[in-house]
Design an enzyme around this catalytic site. Structure first.
Site, PDB file in Angstrom:
ATOM      1  N   ARG A  90       0.984  -1.225   0.109  1.00 35.68           N
ATOM      2  CA  ARG A  90       0.168  -0.080  -0.026  1.00 35.68           C
ATOM      3  C   ARG A  90       0.827   1.447  -0.107  1.00 35.68           C
ATOM      4  O   ARG A  90       1.739   1.142   0.639  1.00 35.68           O
ATOM      5  CB  ARG A  90      -0.753  -0.118   1.198  1.00 35.68           C
ATOM      6  CG  ARG A  90      -1.783   1.248   1.381  1.00 35.68           C
ATOM      7  CD  ARG A  90      -2.142   1.317   2.687  1.00 35.68           C
ATOM      8  NE  ARG A  90      -3.023   2.881   2.628  1.00 35.68           N
ATOM      9  CZ  ARG A  90      -3.475   3.325   3.796  1.00 35.68           C
ATOM     10  NH1 ARG A  90      -2.906   3.057   4.786  1.00 35.68           N
ATOM     11  NH2 ARG A  90      -4.289   4.456   3.618  1.00 35.68           N
ATOM     12  N   HIS A 179      -8.180   7.083   0.166  1.00 32.44           N
ATOM     13  CA  HIS A 179      -9.028   5.550   0.351  1.00 32.44           C
ATOM     14  C   HIS A 179      -9.406   4.990  -1.019  1.00 32.44           C
ATOM     15  O   HIS A 179     -10.240   4.294  -1.151  1.00 32.44           O
ATOM     16  CB  HIS A 179     -10.043   5.957   1.027  1.00 32.44           C
ATOM     17  CG  HIS A 179     -10.023   6.345   2.582  1.00 32.44           C
ATOM     18  ND1 HIS A 179     -10.748   7.351   3.066  1.00 32.44           N
ATOM     19  CD2 HIS A 179      -9.243   6.004   3.480  1.00 32.44           C
ATOM     20  CE1 HIS A 179     -10.607   7.657   4.113  1.00 32.44           C
ATOM     21  NE2 HIS A 179      -9.607   6.764   4.481  1.00 32.44           N
ATOM     22  N   ARG A 240      -9.858  14.528  12.907  1.00 33.32           N
ATOM     23  CA  ARG A 240      -9.594  15.449  11.528  1.00 33.32           C
ATOM     24  C   ARG A 240     -10.765  16.190  11.719  1.00 33.32           C
ATOM     25  O   ARG A 240     -11.856  15.848  11.517  1.00 33.32           O
ATOM     26  CB  ARG A 240      -9.140  14.981  10.243  1.00 33.32           C
ATOM     27  CG  ARG A 240      -7.928  14.177  10.615  1.00 33.32           C
ATOM     28  CD  ARG A 240      -7.543  13.564   9.120  1.00 33.32           C
ATOM     29  NE  ARG A 240      -7.287  11.954   9.360  1.00 33.32           N
ATOM     30  CZ  ARG A 240      -7.207  11.201   8.632  1.00 33.32           C
ATOM     31  NH1 ARG A 240      -7.560  11.381   7.565  1.00 33.32           N
ATOM     32  NH2 ARG A 240      -6.843   9.982   9.006  1.00 33.32           N
ATOM     33  N   GLU A 384      -9.357  -3.685   1.583  1.00 34.42           N
ATOM     34  CA  GLU A 384      -8.195  -3.158   0.895  1.00 34.42           C
ATOM     35  C   GLU A 384      -7.139  -4.054   0.676  1.00 34.42           C
ATOM     36  O   GLU A 384      -6.722  -4.299  -0.478  1.00 34.42           O
ATOM     37  CB  GLU A 384      -7.869  -2.015   1.680  1.00 34.42           C
ATOM     38  CG  GLU A 384      -8.802  -0.836   1.498  1.00 34.42           C
ATOM     39  CD  GLU A 384      -8.417   0.291   2.472  1.00 34.42           C
ATOM     40  OE1 GLU A 384      -8.887   0.079   3.749  1.00 34.42           O
ATOM     41  OE2 GLU A 384      -7.971   1.391   2.426  1.00 34.42           O
TER      42      GLU A 384
END
Ligand code: ADP
Length: 398
Positions: A90, A179, A240, A384
């Protein structure tokens, strides 16, 4: 093929070994506290987790421990490293250079170094993971899968910030989105699950985890997404802030006597539902139970979170001039039926109806809208690692 999937962070590393033919996970786990003390979590399919505390001064020791665990006589899943056919990494930021996953070579490593300024917390760690794997597994083909790649199909009108154009040209300042591996995987799975033709579809994917983003996907291609130059933009997240008026940076900086980095630290680490709940928690389970006990801050934090998702979905329905399906995924999207219900209650005007019984199902692909709902709403668990495994095999098979 046996594919080792590596997701290397600055002080942690997640891994899985996947048999690409059956798509079965043979073993998985993580290394935590790299550079501090070190902890390896290893789990062979069907067995309990094993936890080993061991010194991991750098990522090299961490990856070596993972490789040793995979070859362990009793609980390993391979006899020797020769059985690892490929490694999929990744990588957070691929800048504009990578619109899809790509084979790791010297050119890619150079390009990643150039992109590192765009993701200073992530790309250097991803690069370390690649280099260490190259050292420990020489000759094994490797593929980089970028969080940004899926979003490279956005049109200029979506990705350009309305600032002097030379800053885009000189410094690459634009919306990139993140993402992407999840948005790509979930949009494809949604079409497959609903029996829709991906090439004639308008899908909105809501990836709602600690980090959260929404994307608009037309005919399988991303046309807009809510994160930006960095993963700070867009929705309200765990810690965030998502979008705020940029003037907040100067205003708060003056009030607190902080420079821009100091304020950004607050916007990254102390904001979102955590900040709104006065530091109660960034975890939605804690917030939901506090809200149920009458905590007003927690209630408002959850409302702000849901409202941002609502307004972003609304914007993307307009951007796509319609929508066929909306998919929820990631920790909150897959598990929090209350939030899904609340978000979708703002779309009854366009004929969306949620079936409460189906909305309570967990852990599998499920259509949570009623059969007569004008738009299909689904929960599609993201994966993922599997997406990285699939891309790795596809790239290497050419
Ligand atoms: P990331 O990968 O971005 O760290 P995840 O996708 O794992 O995040 O999502 C983590 C978040 O999912 C947690 O912070 C928590 O708020 C939420 N979550 C996990 N399980 C549940 C649950 N059963 N109900 C509500 N929220 C949940």
């Amino acid at each position: 093929m046996k594919v080792l999937v590596i997701n290397c962070g600055s002080s942690s590393l997640k891994y899985q070994v996947i048999d690409s033919d059956t798509e079965a996970v043979l073993a998985k786990g993580l290394c935590e506290r790299i550079g501090i003390d070190g902890r390896l979590v290893y789990q062979k399919a069907g067995l309990d987790k094993e936890i080993t505390e061991a010194a991991m001064p750098t990522h090299k020791e961490a990856i070596q421990m993972v490789l040793d665990a995979l070859q362990n006589e009793k609980t390993g899943v391979i006899k020797s490293l020769k059985e690892i056919d490929a490694v999929g990494h990744r990588v957070v930021h691929g800048g504009e250079k990578f619109a899809c996953s790509a084979k790791v070579d010297d050119e890619m490593i150079k390009a990643l170094e150039e992109c590192s300024g765009l993701a200073p917390l992530h790309n250097p760690a991803n690069l370390i993971g690649i280099r260490v794997c190259q050292e420990l597994m020489p000759g094994v083909p490797m593929v980089g899968c970028f969080d940004t790649a899926f979003h490279q199909t956005m049109p200029k009108k979506a990705y350009l910030y309305p600032i002097p154009i030379e800053y885009y040209e000189k410094y690459g300042i634009r919306k990139y989105g993140f993402h992407g591996t999840s948005h790509s995987f979930v949009s494809k799975e949604t079409a497959k699950f609903l029996g829709m033709d991906l090439n004639h579809s308008k899908i909105i994917v809501c990836h709602l985890g600690n980090g959260a983003s929404v994307s608009a996907v037309v005919n399988g291609k991303c046309v807009d997404t809510s994160m930006g130059l960095t993963p700070l933009a867009g929705l309200c997240m765990g810690t965030r802030s998502g979008d705020v008026d940029p003037s907040v940076v100067e205003f708060l900086g003056k009030k607190l006597n902080l420079d821009a980095s100091g304020v950004l630290q607050i916007l990254n680490k102390k904001s979102g539902v955590y900040g709104l709940s006065r530091g109660l928690s960034s975890d939605f389970r804690d917030l939901a139970s506090a809200a149920a006990d009458g905590n007003q801050d927690a209630k408002v934090a959850l409302e702000v979170f849901a409202y941002r998702v609502v307004t972003t979905i609304g914007a993307y329905i307009a951007a796509m001039n319609g929508v066929d399906a909306i998919a929820f995924t990631a920790g909150i999207g897959e598990n929090d039926k209350e939030i899904r219900k609340e978000i979708m209650s703002n779309f009854t005007y366009m004929g969306i109806q949620i079936d409460d019984e189906k909305n309570a199902v967990r852990g599998e692909n499920v259509k949570i809208s009623t059969d007569d709902s004008k738009v299909a709403v689904c929960v599609i668990p993201t994966n993922e690692e599997l997406a990285i495994c699939r891309d790795t095999v596809a790239i290497l098979k050419g």
